[in-house]
Scaffold this motif. Structure first.
Motif, mmCIF file in Angstrom:
data_model
loop_
_atom_site.group_PDB
_atom_site.id
_atom_site.type_symbol
_atom_site.label_atom_id
_atom_site.label_comp_id
_atom_site.label_asym_id
_atom_site.label_seq_id
_atom_site.Cartn_x
_atom_site.Cartn_y
_atom_site.Cartn_z
ATOM 1 N N THR A 170 -7.674 -4.766 -7.369
ATOM 2 C CA THR A 170 -6.512 -3.893 -7.165
ATOM 3 C C THR A 170 -6.350 -3.547 -5.693
ATOM 4 O OG1 THR A 170 -6.863 -2.958 -9.369
ATOM 5 C CG2 THR A 170 -5.403 -1.746 -7.891
ATOM 6 N N GLY A 171 -7.460 -3.261 -5.027
ATOM 7 C CA GLY A 171 -7.410 -2.934 -3.605
ATOM 8 C C GLY A 171 -6.832 -4.063 -2.783
ATOM 9 N N TYR A 172 -7.254 -5.304 -3.062
ATOM 10 C CA TYR A 172 -6.731 -6.452 -2.327
ATOM 11 C C TYR A 172 -5.235 -6.623 -2.574
ATOM 12 C CZ TYR A 172 -11.718 -7.577 -2.055
ATOM 13 O OH TYR A 172 -13.077 -7.519 -1.834
ATOM 14 N N PHE A 173 -4.813 -6.413 -3.829
ATOM 15 C CA PHE A 173 -3.381 -6.535 -4.141
ATOM 16 C C PHE A 173 -2.568 -5.480 -3.407
ATOM 17 C CE2 PHE A 173 0.188 -4.976 -6.687
ATOM 18 C CZ PHE A 173 0.986 -6.123 -6.726
ATOM 19 N N LEU A 174 -3.045 -4.233 -3.426
ATOM 20 C CA LEU A 174 -2.315 -3.146 -2.780
ATOM 21 C C LEU A 174 -2.209 -3.349 -1.274
ATOM 22 C CD1 LEU A 174 -3.829 -0.132 -4.755
ATOM 23 C CD2 LEU A 174 -1.522 -1.086 -5.000
ATOM 24 N N SER A 175 -3.232 -3.960 -0.687
ATOM 25 C CA SER A 175 -3.213 -4.205 0.758
ATOM 26 C C SER A 175 -2.005 -5.038 1.156
ATOM 27 C CB SER A 175 -4.498 -4.928 1.186
ATOM 28 O OG SER A 175 -5.635 -4.131 0.944
ATOM 29 N N GLU A 176 -1.609 -5.961 0.293
ATOM 30 C CA GLU A 176 -0.478 -6.835 0.585
ATOM 31 C C GLU A 176 0.843 -6.294 0.032
ATOM 32 O OE1 GLU A 176 -0.709 -9.459 2.496
ATOM 33 O OE2 GLU A 176 -2.880 -9.218 2.728
ATOM 34 N N ALA A 177 0.778 -5.591 -1.088
ATOM 35 C CA ALA A 177 2.002 -5.190 -1.790
ATOM 36 C C ALA A 177 2.693 -3.980 -1.175
ATOM 37 C CB ALA A 177 1.700 -4.910 -3.259
ATOM 38 N N MET A 178 1.936 -3.101 -0.510
ATOM 39 C CA MET A 178 2.526 -1.899 0.061
ATOM 40 C C MET A 178 3.293 -2.233 1.336
ATOM 41 S SD MET A 178 1.744 0.450 -2.151
ATOM 42 C CE MET A 178 2.059 -0.889 -3.337
ATOM 43 N N LYS A 179 4.524 -1.742 1.430
ATOM 44 C CA LYS A 179 5.405 -2.051 2.545
ATOM 45 C C LYS A 179 5.978 -0.777 3.166
ATOM 46 C CE LYS A 179 4.997 -6.426 1.456
ATOM 47 N NZ LYS A 179 4.151 -7.325 2.264
ATOM 48 N N PRO A 180 6.452 -0.861 4.401
ATOM 49 C CA PRO A 180 7.092 0.309 5.025
ATOM 50 C C PRO A 180 8.283 0.791 4.196
ATOM 51 C CG PRO A 180 6.653 -1.390 6.662
ATOM 52 C CD PRO A 180 6.384 -2.012 5.321
ATOM 53 N N GLY A 181 8.477 2.104 4.202
ATOM 54 C CA GLY A 181 9.625 2.686 3.523
ATOM 55 C C GLY A 181 9.459 2.883 2.033
ATOM 56 N N MET A 182 8.303 2.533 1.482
ATOM 57 C CA MET A 182 8.106 2.652 0.037
ATOM 58 C C MET A 182 7.750 4.075 -0.375
ATOM 59 S SD MET A 182 6.054 -0.833 -1.102
ATOM 60 C CE MET A 182 6.234 -0.473 -2.868
ATOM 61 N N SER A 183 8.170 4.433 -1.566
ATOM 62 C CA SER A 183 7.723 5.652 -2.230
ATOM 63 C C SER A 183 6.930 5.213 -3.459
ATOM 64 C CB SER A 183 8.910 6.515 -2.667
ATOM 65 O OG SER A 183 9.570 7.064 -1.545
ATOM 66 N N VAL A 184 5.646 5.582 -3.488
ATOM 67 C CA VAL A 184 4.744 5.091 -4.520
ATOM 68 C C VAL A 184 4.190 6.256 -5.324
ATOM 69 C CG1 VAL A 184 2.707 3.688 -5.002
ATOM 70 C CG2 VAL A 184 4.111 3.184 -2.993
ATOM 71 N N GLY A 185 4.382 6.230 -6.625
ATOM 72 C CA GLY A 185 3.818 7.249 -7.496
ATOM 73 C C GLY A 185 2.471 6.790 -8.018
ATOM 74 N N VAL A 186 1.468 7.669 -7.989
ATOM 75 C CA VAL A 186 0.119 7.268 -8.389
ATOM 76 C C VAL A 186 -0.487 8.269 -9.366
ATOM 77 C CG1 VAL A 186 -0.275 6.085 -6.193
ATOM 78 C CG2 VAL A 186 -1.013 8.463 -6.461
ATOM 79 N N GLY A 187 -1.312 7.744 -10.252
ATOM 80 C CA GLY A 187 -2.121 8.589 -11.114
ATOM 81 C C GLY A 187 -3.463 8.811 -10.453
#
Length: 338
Positions: free
Chosen positions: A121-138
């Motif tokens: 999951t960490g490796y995926f998030l490293s690439e998937a997160m982009k500028p300007g995003m709003s991310v909701g997390v549990g």
């Protein structure tokens, strides 16, 4: 600095170490540690040979290598086709209608899969997160386990919105701090829900949202670009049960009503329907309808005890991305084929 080499396993590896052109502010110990890492992971020198070249003891070399890994100064990517894993990912995508499935290799059946799921999951998030995003997390152990594996980098106008309240007593770690830790990795802004995960009445929940400034956070959840959540199983309901949020009697009643697990303290059955129980109205969490609106919905979880919960969660939130371990993937595929 990055180079290709043959690792001790004989597999092709991409080994990346911090650069050796250290600035004047870098200490001698920092330069020595990085040099030791380069010799070991890239030049494939033994620890004894490194000790001799650097003029230090072997124990010192062992310590420096461990510290280099802990500081995330060394990253090793194993390259090579894992055909069984790829087949599982394609099967999950086809059977559940998922845009992308990521299956983490996990061969030890009796062990805890959270570390490998967290890494994937960490490796995926490293690439998937982009500028300007709003991310909701549990939050929870699985999500907390992703943090060491996320590559930090600044993202402009990046916002992280907590989707669930917190805990009053933290033991070894506070799982509810995941949201702000995640925001820090990308130098973004974190929005937390300063309230317990569960309250005593619907009236209390309404008052906290309407009169105590929490409405802004819930409004932010209407415009999320992505959500990142995991699931808990009803058999243990571990985090909430230990935290005093759920009594054993309530857990048994939830199980009797068909609940197989929870997502953000929304308890649901295997068909992905919320069960009829008052506890579903008392969670200080964003409702499922808002979660479903996010274009990217990342569900990360696994373990033999969570298969029914995962099957229900697939229908509850329809994730676009599923991240799990290979043994859980196998069980999910088999269960969907029944």
């Amino acid at each position: 600095m990055k180079t290709e080499s043959k690792g001790r396993s004989g597999k092709s590896q991409a080994v990346e170490t911090a650069g050796t052109d250290a600035g004047p502010s870098d200490s001698r110990s920092d330069r020595l540690r990085v040099r030791a890492a380069w010799m070991y992971f890239v030049e494939q020198m033994t620890q004894n040979d490194i000790a001799e070249v650097l003029g230090v003891g072997r124990v010192t070399v062992v310590r420096m290598l461990a510290e280099a890994r802990a500081r995330n100064e060394v990253r090793i990517a194993i390259e090579g086709e894992l055909s069984d894993i790829i087949r599982q990912e394609r099967a999950l995508e086809q059977k559940f209608g998922i845009e992308r499935a990521i299956v983490a290799p996990f061969s030890s059946g009796g062990d805890n899969p959270i570390p490998v799921i967290g890494a994937a999951t960490g490796y995926f998030l490293s690439e998937a997160m982009k500028p300007g995003m709003s991310v909701g997390v549990g939050w929870g152990r699985t999500l907390f386990g992703t943090l060491p594996h996320i590559s930090p980098r600044p993202l402009a106008d990046f916002r992280v919105i907590s989707l669930l309240g917190g805990v009053g007593v933290a033991r070894k770690s506070n799982p509810a701090e995941f949201a702000w830790r995640f925001a820090q990795i990308f130098q973004g802004d974190g929005y937390l829900i300063p309230a317990p995960a569960v309250v005593d009445s619907v009236e209390t929940k309404r008052a906290l949202i309407e009169r105590c400034g929490l409405s802004e956070i819930f409004t932010l959840a209407d415009k999320l670009d992505a959500v990142l959540v995991s699931v808990g199983d009803i058999a243990s309901a571990s985090t909430f049960y230990r935290g005093g949020f759920l009594t054993e009697d309530e857990r048994l009643k939830l199980a009797a009503s068909g609940a197989v697990g929870d997502l953000l303290f929304h308890f649901f059955d295997k068909a992905g329907k919320l069960v009829d129980h008052r506890i579903n109205d008392l969670g200080m969490s964003v409702d499922v309808d808002r979660i479903r609106k996010a274009p990217m919905r990342i569900l990360t979880s696994g373990g033999p005890e969570k298969i029914d919960a995962l099957l229900g969660a697939m229908k509850l939130v329809s994730p676009t991305v599923l991240i799990t371990d290979e043994q859980s993937a196998r069980q999910l595929i088999e269960a969907q084929g029944e």
